[in-house]
Design a protein around this motif. Structure first.
Motif, PDB file in Angstrom:
ATOM      1  N   ILE A  19       0.835  -1.208   0.000  1.00 57.72           N
ATOM      2  CA  ILE A  19       0.000   0.000   0.000  1.00 57.72           C
ATOM      3  C   ILE A  19       0.868   1.255   0.000  1.00 57.72           C
ATOM      4  N   ILE A  20       1.893   1.261   0.854  1.00 56.94           N
ATOM      5  CA  ILE A  20       2.764   2.441   0.952  1.00 56.94           C
ATOM      6  C   ILE A  20       3.485   2.701  -0.362  1.00 56.94           C
ATOM      7  N   LEU A  21       4.068   1.663  -0.954  1.00 52.89           N
ATOM      8  CA  LEU A  21       4.774   1.843  -2.225  1.00 52.89           C
ATOM      9  C   LEU A  21       3.816   2.290  -3.325  1.00 52.89           C
ATOM     10  N   GLY A  22       2.623   1.684  -3.355  1.00 48.50           N
ATOM     11  CA  GLY A  22       1.641   2.091  -4.354  1.00 48.50           C
ATOM     12  C   GLY A  22       1.231   3.539  -4.191  1.00 48.50           C
ATOM     13  N   ALA A  23       1.055   3.964  -2.934  1.00 50.22           N
ATOM     14  CA  ALA A  23       0.658   5.352  -2.663  1.00 50.22           C
ATOM     15  C   ALA A  23       1.758   6.330  -3.074  1.00 50.22           C
ATOM     16  N   ILE A  24       3.010   5.980  -2.790  1.00 47.72           N
ATOM     17  CA  ILE A  24       4.125   6.838  -3.194  1.00 47.72           C
ATOM     18  C   ILE A  24       4.197   6.945  -4.714  1.00 47.72           C
ATOM     19  N   GLY A  25       4.062   5.809  -5.385  1.00 45.13           N
ATOM     20  CA  GLY A  25       4.086   5.825  -6.841  1.00 45.13           C
ATOM     21  C   GLY A  25       2.935   6.619  -7.428  1.00 45.13           C
ATOM     22  N   LEU A  26       1.757   6.477  -6.826  1.00 47.66           N
ATOM     23  CA  LEU A  26       0.593   7.224  -7.294  1.00 47.66           C
ATOM     24  C   LEU A  26       0.796   8.724  -7.110  1.00 47.66           C
ATOM     25  N   PHE A  27       1.382   9.106  -5.977  1.00 43.69           N
ATOM     26  CA  PHE A  27       1.653  10.516  -5.729  1.00 43.69           C
ATOM     27  C   PHE A  27       2.637  11.070  -6.749  1.00 43.69           C
ATOM     28  N   ALA A  28       3.698  10.315  -7.045  1.00 41.12           N
ATOM     29  CA  ALA A  28       4.683  10.762  -8.024  1.00 41.12           C
ATOM     30  C   ALA A  28       4.050  10.894  -9.411  1.00 41.12           C
ATOM     31  N   ALA A  29       3.211   9.927  -9.774  1.00 38.22           N
ATOM     32  CA  ALA A  29       2.533   9.990 -11.071  1.00 38.22           C
ATOM     33  C   ALA A  29       1.582  11.183 -11.127  1.00 38.22           C
ATOM     34  N   PHE A  30       0.913  11.449 -10.006  1.00 37.98           N
ATOM     35  CA  PHE A  30      -0.003  12.604  -9.941  1.00 37.98           C
ATOM     36  C   PHE A  30       0.763  13.910 -10.100  1.00 37.98           C
ATOM     37  N   GLU A  31       1.913  14.015  -9.429  1.00 35.04           N
ATOM     38  CA  GLU A  31       2.727  15.224  -9.550  1.00 35.04           C
ATOM     39  C   GLU A  31       3.203  15.415 -10.987  1.00 35.04           C
ATOM     40  N   LEU A  78      -1.024   6.818 -13.150  1.00 33.75           N
ATOM     41  CA  LEU A  78      -2.231   7.093 -12.358  1.00 33.75           C
ATOM     42  C   LEU A  78      -3.154   5.875 -12.308  1.00 33.75           C
ATOM     43  N   MET A  79      -3.163   5.094 -13.381  1.00 28.98           N
ATOM     44  CA  MET A  79      -3.998   3.893 -13.404  1.00 28.98           C
ATOM     45  C   MET A  79      -3.302   2.719 -12.725  1.00 28.98           C
ATOM     46  N   ALA A  80      -2.023   2.528 -13.035  1.00 24.00           N
ATOM     47  CA  ALA A  80      -1.338   1.320 -12.591  1.00 24.00           C
ATOM     48  C   ALA A  80      -1.115   1.258 -11.091  1.00 24.00           C
ATOM     49  N   PHE A  81      -0.784   2.388 -10.457  1.00 20.54           N
ATOM     50  CA  PHE A  81      -0.453   2.338  -9.039  1.00 20.54           C
ATOM     51  C   PHE A  81      -1.671   2.164  -8.135  1.00 20.54           C
ATOM     52  N   VAL A  82      -2.860   2.189  -8.730  1.00 19.02           N
ATOM     53  CA  VAL A  82      -4.058   1.870  -7.951  1.00 19.02           C
ATOM     54  C   VAL A  82      -4.065   0.379  -7.612  1.00 19.02           C
ATOM     55  N   ALA A  83      -3.483  -0.444  -8.501  1.00 17.45           N
ATOM     56  CA  ALA A  83      -3.515  -1.897  -8.324  1.00 17.45           C
ATOM     57  C   ALA A  83      -2.834  -2.366  -7.040  1.00 17.45           C
ATOM     58  N   PRO A  84      -1.569  -1.997  -6.771  1.00 19.87           N
ATOM     59  CA  PRO A  84      -0.959  -2.460  -5.518  1.00 19.87           C
ATOM     60  C   PRO A  84      -1.672  -1.954  -4.269  1.00 19.87           C
TER      61      PRO A  84
END
Length: 202
Positions: A19-31, A78-84
């Motif tokens: 969850i933590i890694l996915g959230a970090i990746g999602l944040f980076a993709a959002f930025e 933005l789509m992929a990091f929702v999965a983890p």
């Protein structure tokens, strides 16, 4: 529960880690996505990742490699990091996934990891830049893949053959080494090609 079924451990630590890694990746993709949209709206806008000639994301976002499939790669993130994140939350709730799900999920992680290594090579050798938010994505994708690649069989998430379970358990114990080696290879290649250490030591 029949004799052929196994009750997989909930594995809270791995679920939270995912969850933590996915959230970090999602944040980076959002930025990256928001900065990209701002540059489209304001051609003279200076993105928050434009730190120097070497450490910058502008050339990456504007390059053909930044839109491999005809749209910005940030949309993929933005789509992929929702999965983890979803997988981790489901595991915390006690969900058990079938073998086909784990193979499909790991195939997605493998493709994502291959993609980030491909993007890294073009960033370093073609564009001559280090994109800060891209590096965050690289940093989380690598452990997401290696710590998941052999874990379902090793930890009994589903019923697998004893031989496969034993082999995957042996490799899974070296996951952290594979992550570390990947980081060292990326750092070494970037150093030899771009001399990033001199840039960051200023």
């Amino acid at each position: 529960m029949s004799a052929t079924e196994v009750q997989a451990p909930r594995d809270r630590g791995f679920a939270i880690f995912t969850i933590i890694l996915g959230a970090i990746g999602l944040f980076a993709a959002f930025e990256l996505a928001t900065e990209y949209m701002k540059t489209l709206q304001q051609p003279d806008y200076i993105a928050n990742c434009e730190l120097s000639v070497l450490v910058t994301c502008g050339p990456n976002m504007d390059s053909p490699q930044g839109s491999v499939f005809g749209f910005s790669n940030t949309i993929l993130g933005l789509m992929a990091f929702v999965a983890p994140i979803a997988v981790g939350v489901a595991m915390l709730a006690g969900a058990r996934f079938s073998a086909w799900f784990w193979w499909l999920y790991r195939a997605g992680l493998a493709l994502g990891t291959f993609f980030i290594f491909w993007l890294f090579s073009h960033s370093v050798f073609t564009l001559g830049t280090l994109c800060p938010w891209c590096m965050v994505v690289w940093t989380v994708m690598i452990p997401l893949f290696f710590f998941t690649a052999f874990r379902p069989e090793a930890r009994g998430y589903y019923k697998a053959s004893p031989g496969l379970t034993k082999a995957f358990a042996a490799v899974n114990s070296w996951a952290w080494v594979l992550v570390l080696v990947s980081y060292l290879v990326i750092a070494a290649v970037a150093q030899f090609q771009l001399n990033w250490f001199a840039e960051f030591s200023r």
